[in-house]
Design a protein around this motif. Sequence first.
Motif, mmCIF file in Angstrom:
data_model
loop_
_atom_site.group_PDB
_atom_site.id
_atom_site.type_symbol
_atom_site.label_atom_id
_atom_site.label_comp_id
_atom_site.label_asym_id
_atom_site.label_seq_id
_atom_site.Cartn_x
_atom_site.Cartn_y
_atom_site.Cartn_z
ATOM 1 N N UNK A 114 0.815 -1.215 0.000
ATOM 2 C CA UNK A 114 0.000 0.000 0.000
ATOM 3 C C UNK A 114 0.843 1.257 0.000
ATOM 4 N N UNK A 115 1.942 1.235 0.769
ATOM 5 C CA UNK A 115 2.851 2.386 0.796
ATOM 6 C C UNK A 115 3.511 2.583 -0.568
ATOM 7 N N UNK A 116 3.971 1.483 -1.174
ATOM 8 C CA UNK A 116 4.576 1.564 -2.511
ATOM 9 C C UNK A 116 3.587 2.104 -3.531
ATOM 10 N N UNK A 117 2.350 1.645 -3.438
ATOM 11 C CA UNK A 117 1.303 2.099 -4.349
ATOM 12 C C UNK A 117 1.118 3.609 -4.240
ATOM 13 N N UNK A 118 1.077 4.100 -3.024
ATOM 14 C CA UNK A 118 0.914 5.536 -2.796
ATOM 15 C C UNK A 118 2.136 6.309 -3.267
ATOM 16 N N UNK A 119 3.324 5.763 -3.030
ATOM 17 C CA UNK A 119 4.557 6.435 -3.446
ATOM 18 C C UNK A 119 4.650 6.536 -4.964
ATOM 19 N N UNK A 120 4.179 5.520 -5.680
ATOM 20 C CA UNK A 120 4.201 5.553 -7.144
ATOM 21 C C UNK A 120 3.176 6.547 -7.672
ATOM 22 N N UNK A 548 2.120 -2.151 -12.490
ATOM 23 C CA UNK A 548 1.026 -2.657 -11.656
ATOM 24 C C UNK A 548 1.509 -3.737 -10.694
ATOM 25 N N UNK A 549 2.482 -4.538 -11.134
ATOM 26 C CA UNK A 549 2.967 -5.659 -10.330
ATOM 27 C C UNK A 549 3.880 -5.192 -9.191
ATOM 28 N N UNK A 550 4.513 -4.038 -9.354
ATOM 29 C CA UNK A 550 5.500 -3.570 -8.376
ATOM 30 C C UNK A 550 4.934 -3.564 -6.955
ATOM 31 N N UNK A 551 3.720 -3.030 -6.793
ATOM 32 C CA UNK A 551 3.163 -2.915 -5.439
ATOM 33 C C UNK A 551 2.817 -4.269 -4.835
ATOM 34 N N UNK A 552 2.704 -5.318 -5.661
ATOM 35 C CA UNK A 552 2.373 -6.649 -5.130
ATOM 36 C C UNK A 552 3.611 -7.488 -4.810
#
Length: 613
Positions: A114-120, A548-552
């Motif tokens: 979730x943090x990575x998703x927000x940072x991206x 899209x895969x990065x956050x997972x």
Amino acid sequence: MRNHEEAVDPGFPMKGIHCGDDGRPNVQRDSWSRHLDYMLTMVGYCVGLGNLLRFPYICSRNGGGAFLIPFILFLMIAGFPALFLESSISQFSGKAAKHVWSICPMFKGVGLGGVLLTAILTPYYNLYLAWPIYYIVKSCSSVLPWTTCGNSWNTDLCVEGGNTTNSSHMASLAVNSSHTITAAELWENGTLAHTPAEEFWQYNVLSVSTGLEDVGYVQWHIAGCLFASHVLIFLCLIRGIKSAGKVVYVTALLPYFLLVSIFVMTLLYPGAVDGIMYYVVPDFVKLLDIQVWIEACLQVFYSLALGFGSAGTAASYKKFHQPCLRDCLILASVSEGTSIFSGLVTFAVLGVMAQKMGVPIAKVVSSGPGLGFVTYPESLAKLPFPQLWSFLFFLMLLMVGLDSQFMSMEVVVTALVDQYPRTLAKRRMLVTLGCCLMSFLLGIVFCTQGGPYMFQLLDWYVAALGPLLFSTLECVAVMWIYGAKQMSRDVEMMTGKALSSPVKILLAFVTPAILMTVFILTLNNYQPPTYGNYEFPSYASTIGWCVAVISTLPLPVYMVLAVRKHMAIHSLKKSIKLALRPAKDWGPANATYTMNQRTEIPSLKANVMDMFQ
């Protein structure tokens, strides 16, 4: 921030001491000065541009008033329960994002994802602040630049005032050299008509290039506005949630005043009622289309910004005994109620515009930035005192976007400070400054002529996998592994009331089933990105899915690490069980409460029985 050596007041809920895996106490966290600060911050965060710009278009495209049926249904059985679950475990533990997953260490990748998703998302999404700032500046002009043709950026197809004089591009439509071609005629004949507002947006604001490969030069006027947006975010967070809690009294409430003002003024003009009727009249046939139900669920989910870690981050600063279930019910109702009301305002404006231009309402409906930065400016320019109305409208967009973005930035800052509390807690202002500066530098690439294509590509794929997957796993981890009975006890410890059976059933069965179904259907029906008539090259989808895969990626990584931690002295089966148990530092934020550490994961039979008790 207080040092951990300071005395703890047992009567003050959020002053509990949290111990890390090494057994040492961490630096204590701040809390919201007032409960209203938290509520307004979350209202401002949830009520974003998706409510004001995207929802009206999605609603009209999917059956008008009939779309509200699946929309409200999914709000009650998926959106609200997921919001409550994310908020309650963070409020209980006083932890956010990654660290709240000491509740089930094997799923710690959910928090970091979730943090990575927000940072991206943050660097490119801040353009939704830069664009209104630029329009606010231009609204102070004696003549609004998006109301006239003949400017340096205009083309021969520019349509001014709903009409355009004959030109070589339109000769086939002209009866004679003196004939004036209306916008309606252009649409009927399939000719691309450019209003001054469209051309100002495409050729002045964006100066869009020919495609993704053509990056072009930096639009420095937008880059400057992007810098200004990050300055505003930094000022909002300069003292963490203490300053953010004060800013929201303006940023969260002002948009409502402006929305009501625009709505009342618009109702005075012919065509407004027609626009509203176009919006609310139901087309029940649309409900037979499964895609309508998917879009209703996705709109609820993304409007509440679930799976990004923001709701949990904000709730982690709440005082221990403050209500959680009631707060989430209010937040969900206010957020989506704003979506419905913004639809009334939007289509009242579109109705007036259609009346003036002599075209069907469907012809002036557009989505996303096209609605906020083309349709609205053109329509508001026809009202008395257009500079004033344009200034107020873009100020509203800025306030709405600012609420969402400073909370997103707070997710990243909080994650860093919580990870290194002894080093960064006393340097929080510098951490915030560094995050804002990094976000600005990364965002400059989206200010280029090819930036709009990059923006669309990222926006299309960034949230394609993560949010739905994270929220589904959160329901599974908390309700099935941690246990419905223990979760109910935790909520009772906070609020004095245990979870009711309907809420437990929703969280354990209904919500995860719906989210996983929508997740699968969304992937199955996913289409390549589009930008007007431009077709993205084939490799663009590959890039998009990689993003899209990065956050997972943290999900499998942390699962392996959590199991490997116990493998030295335990079997694989035993190590998995230990990795699913709460960590030693999991517990209530209030130091006056303790809880017995559970040694076994509840059985399937016991968990199912707990759901109905």
